[in-house]
Design a protein around this motif. Structure first.
Motif, PDB file in Angstrom:
ATOM      1  N   ASP A 233       0.527   2.936   1.134  1.00 47.56           N
ATOM      2  CA  ASP A 233      -0.369   2.849   0.183  1.00 47.56           C
ATOM      3  C   ASP A 233       0.122   2.841  -1.157  1.00 47.56           C
ATOM      4  N   ARG A 234      -0.702   2.693  -2.220  1.00 51.33           N
ATOM      5  CA  ARG A 234      -0.069   2.379  -3.487  1.00 51.33           C
ATOM      6  C   ARG A 234       0.804   3.623  -3.951  1.00 51.33           C
ATOM      7  N   GLN A 235       0.620   4.973  -3.427  1.00 51.61           N
ATOM      8  CA  GLN A 235       1.276   6.039  -3.893  1.00 51.61           C
ATOM      9  C   GLN A 235       2.681   5.903  -3.216  1.00 51.61           C
ATOM     10  N   LYS A 236       2.568   5.652  -1.982  1.00 54.38           N
ATOM     11  CA  LYS A 236       4.063   5.511  -1.079  1.00 54.38           C
ATOM     12  C   LYS A 236       4.891   4.294  -1.748  1.00 54.38           C
ATOM     13  N   ALA A 237       3.943   3.391  -1.843  1.00 56.02           N
ATOM     14  CA  ALA A 237       4.909   1.907  -2.257  1.00 56.02           C
ATOM     15  C   ALA A 237       5.469   2.167  -3.474  1.00 56.02           C
ATOM     16  N   PRO A 255       4.419  -4.753   0.270  1.00 50.82           N
ATOM     17  CA  PRO A 255       4.440  -3.238   0.328  1.00 50.82           C
ATOM     18  C   PRO A 255       2.934  -2.518   0.429  1.00 50.82           C
ATOM     19  N   LEU A 256       1.893  -3.308   0.277  1.00 51.34           N
ATOM     20  CA  LEU A 256       0.689  -2.799   0.404  1.00 51.34           C
ATOM     21  C   LEU A 256      -0.244  -3.981   1.255  1.00 51.34           C
ATOM     22  N   LEU A 267       2.655  -3.210  -9.073  1.00 47.99           N
ATOM     23  CA  LEU A 267       3.760  -3.121  -8.727  1.00 47.99           C
ATOM     24  C   LEU A 267       4.716  -3.927  -9.382  1.00 47.99           C
ATOM     25  N   ALA A 268       4.256  -5.284  -9.280  1.00 48.99           N
ATOM     26  CA  ALA A 268       5.322  -6.316  -9.970  1.00 48.99           C
ATOM     27  C   ALA A 268       5.399  -6.164 -11.558  1.00 48.99           C
ATOM     28  N   GLU A 269       4.362  -5.598 -12.165  1.00 48.81           N
ATOM     29  CA  GLU A 269       4.383  -5.368 -13.570  1.00 48.81           C
ATOM     30  C   GLU A 269       5.269  -4.116 -13.956  1.00 48.81           C
ATOM     31  N   ARG A 270       5.303  -3.337 -12.988  1.00 44.99           N
ATOM     32  CA  ARG A 270       5.852  -1.701 -13.278  1.00 44.99           C
ATOM     33  C   ARG A 270       7.391  -1.750 -12.855  1.00 44.99           C
ATOM     34  N   PHE A 271       7.897  -2.432 -11.693  1.00 49.34           N
ATOM     35  CA  PHE A 271       9.277  -2.585 -11.109  1.00 49.34           C
ATOM     36  C   PHE A 271       9.989  -3.626 -11.530  1.00 49.34           C
TER      37      PHE A 271
END
Length: 398
Positions: A233-237, A255-256, A267-271
Motif C-alpha cells: 500500500d502507499r505507506q509500506k511502499a 510498488p503499488l 512516489l516518483a516525485e518524492r524519491f
C-alpha cells in the motif's frame, strides 16, 4: 470554355477513368490460423502475489498464435499470451474475431484494429477484448515488415541497432538467496546488462537483506532493479522506497496497485530512485492516465494492450512526456519497438520463450541486438507445434 482548358479537362477525365485506386490493386487476407499453445515451465514460479496468497505459483503460460496469409502469398506471425488463467477465453474470443479479417487489405492495420475493437465492443475496450486482438495485429505488422524485407525495427524507424537488456528470471521469491546470487553471476557472465530481482516479502527486512546481498555481489555501478508486483500500500511502499534509496537502484517496479496512477506519480516525485509500472494495463487509455500522472518508467506490454498499433501510440505519448521505456516480457516483439524509441530504453530478458521459435536473439555486451531477419524474425518450432492444444482455420487454405 477555352479550347486548351477543355482539352486538359477531357484528358484528365480519360486518365482518371482508366486509373486504378489503392483499393483496386490491394492485396487481401484470405487465410487465418489460430493456435492455442501451452508452454510448461520447468520450475513453478512465485513472486509477491503468491506470498500474499492472491495467486498460485505459475506453472505454464498459454499462448495464442495467429498465422495470417494473403492472396498474394505474404505471411505474418503474431502472438498473445496469458499467465495462470485466461488463455482459453482469449482463444475463444480470438476465434470470434478472426472471420472479420478475411477479405481485408493487410496494409490497413489501423482500420482492422478498429474493426476488431468494435466487433467485441460489448465486452469493453480493455482486458481480454484487446488481448485477443494482439495476435492478429502483431502478425499484420510482422507481415508488413516482411513484405518490405526489413526487420520490424527498421520499418518503424529504428533509433538504435541494439537495446540494453536486463534479466528477471533468476530472482524470483521462490528462489533461495544463495541460488539467486548464483543466478546473478551466471546472467552477468552471459553478457546481461542489468539484473532485476523480486521483492514484496511480508517482512521488509528480508527484502532489504536480499537486495543488499545482490548489490554487494554486483558492485556499485552495475544496473539493479527490484519488482514488488503491486503488493504494497502507499505507506509500506513509502517505507520500502526510503530504505531502497541506499542501493542506487535503476528503478523500483510496481510498488503499488497497477491502477494507482496518482500514487506511482507521487512516489516518483518524492524519491530519487525511479518508479516503474504499467505491465498490467491493457489499453492505450490506461497508459495515458499513467503517463500523465508522472511515473518515471512506463512498461507497456504489446500483447496485453492490443498489439503494436496501440503500443506505438503509447510510445508517442510517453516520448512526448519524456518518460523512459522498459517494455514488459515478450522480448521477441519488444526489442523492435524499444529500438524505435527516442529515449534510451531497457529490454526485459526472459529465456522462457526460446523453445517456441526456431530462431534466437543475440545478447552481447549487455545489449540485445536487432536481428537482420525480416519482420519480427521468428518462425514456430516443432516443439511449439507439439505443445499445441487446439487450432482453428478461417478462409482459404494456402
Amino acid at each position: 470554355m477555352d479550347m486548351a482548358v477543355e482539352s486538359n479537362v477531357v484528358s484528365y477525365a480519360k486518365v482518371a477513368a482508366g486509373a486504378r485506386t489503392a483499393a483496386d490493386s490491394a492485396d487481401r487476407i484470405d487465410w487465418v490460423q489460430l493456435s492455442l499453445v501451452y508452454l510448461p515451465l520447468a520450475t513453478p514460479v512465485s513472486d509477491a502475489k503468491v506470498l500474499t496468497g492472491v495467486q498460485k505459483p505459475l506453472t505454464e503460460i498459454a499462448f495464442i498464435f495467429a498465422e495470417i496469409r494473403t492472396r498474394d502469398g505474404h505471411e505474418g506471425l503474431g502472438f498473445g499470451y496469458s499467465k495462470r488463467a485466461g488463455g482459453p477465453g482469449m482463444y475463444a474470443h480470438a476465434k470470434e474475431l478472426a472471420p472479420n479479417l478475411i477479405g481485408e487489405d493487410p496494409n490497413d492495420i489501423q482500420k482492422i484494429f478498429t474493426k476488431l475493437i468494435w466487433a467485441g465492443a460489448s465486452m469493453g475496450r480493455a482486458g481480454l477484448t484487446t488481448q485477443a486482438i494482439s495476435p492478429f495485429d502483431i502478425a499484420l505488422w510482422d507481415m508488413k515488415a516482411r513484405r518490405a524485407k526489413l526487420p520490424l525495427a527498421k520499418l518503424l524507424g529504428a533509433q538504435r541497432d541494439s537495446v540494453q537488456c536486463y534479466n528477471t528470471s533468476g530472482g524470483y521469491l521462490h528462489t533461495e538467496l544463495p541460488q539467486v546470487l548464483k543466478n546473478v553471476e551466471t546472467s552477468r557472465e552471459s553478457g546481461i546488462g542489468g539484473i532485476k530481482i523480486k521483492v514484496g516479502q511480508p517482512d521488509l527486512g528480508i527484502d532489504v537483506k536480499r537486495v543488499g546481498e545482490v548489490r554487494r555481489l554486483l558492485g556499485d555501478n552495475f544496473p539493479l532493479m527490484v519488482d514488488a508486483n503491486q503488493q504494497w500500500d502507499r505507506q509500506k511502499a513509502t517505507r520500502a522506497c526510503r530504505q531502497f534509496e541506499a542501493f542506487d537502484l535503476t528503478w523500483i517496479e510496481e510498488p503499488l496497485d497497477a491502477h494507482d496512477f496518482e500514487g506511482h506519480g507521487q512516489l516518483a516525485e518524492r524519491f530519487d530512485t525511479a518508479i516503474a509500472t504499467g505491465e498490467m494495463l491493457t489499453s492505450f487509455d490506461e497508459h495515458a492516465q499513467l503517463i500523465m500522472a508522472g511515473t518515471d518508467f512506463i512498461q507497456p506490454d504489446a500483447p496485453r494492450v492490443g498489439g503494436i498499433t496501440p503500443f506505438l501510440k503509447i510510445m508517442a505519448l510517453g516520448e512526448y512526456q519524456r518518460r523512459k521505456l522498459a517494455p514488459h516480457f515478450a522480448m521477441e516483439i519488444h526489442l523492435h519497438l524499444a529500438a524505435a524509441y527516442g529515449i534510451e530504453p531497457w529490454l526485459e530478458h526472459f529465456e522462457w520463450l526460446g523453445p517456441l521459435f526456431n530462431e534466437q536473439l543475440q545478447l552481447k555486451n549487455g545489449r540485445m541486438h536487432v536481428p537482420d531477419r525480416p519482420g519480427l524474425g521468428f518462425s514456430l518450432s516443432e516443439q511449439a507445434i507439439a505443445w499445441r492444444a487446439e487450432k482453428t482455420e478461417f478462409g482459404k487454405r494456402p
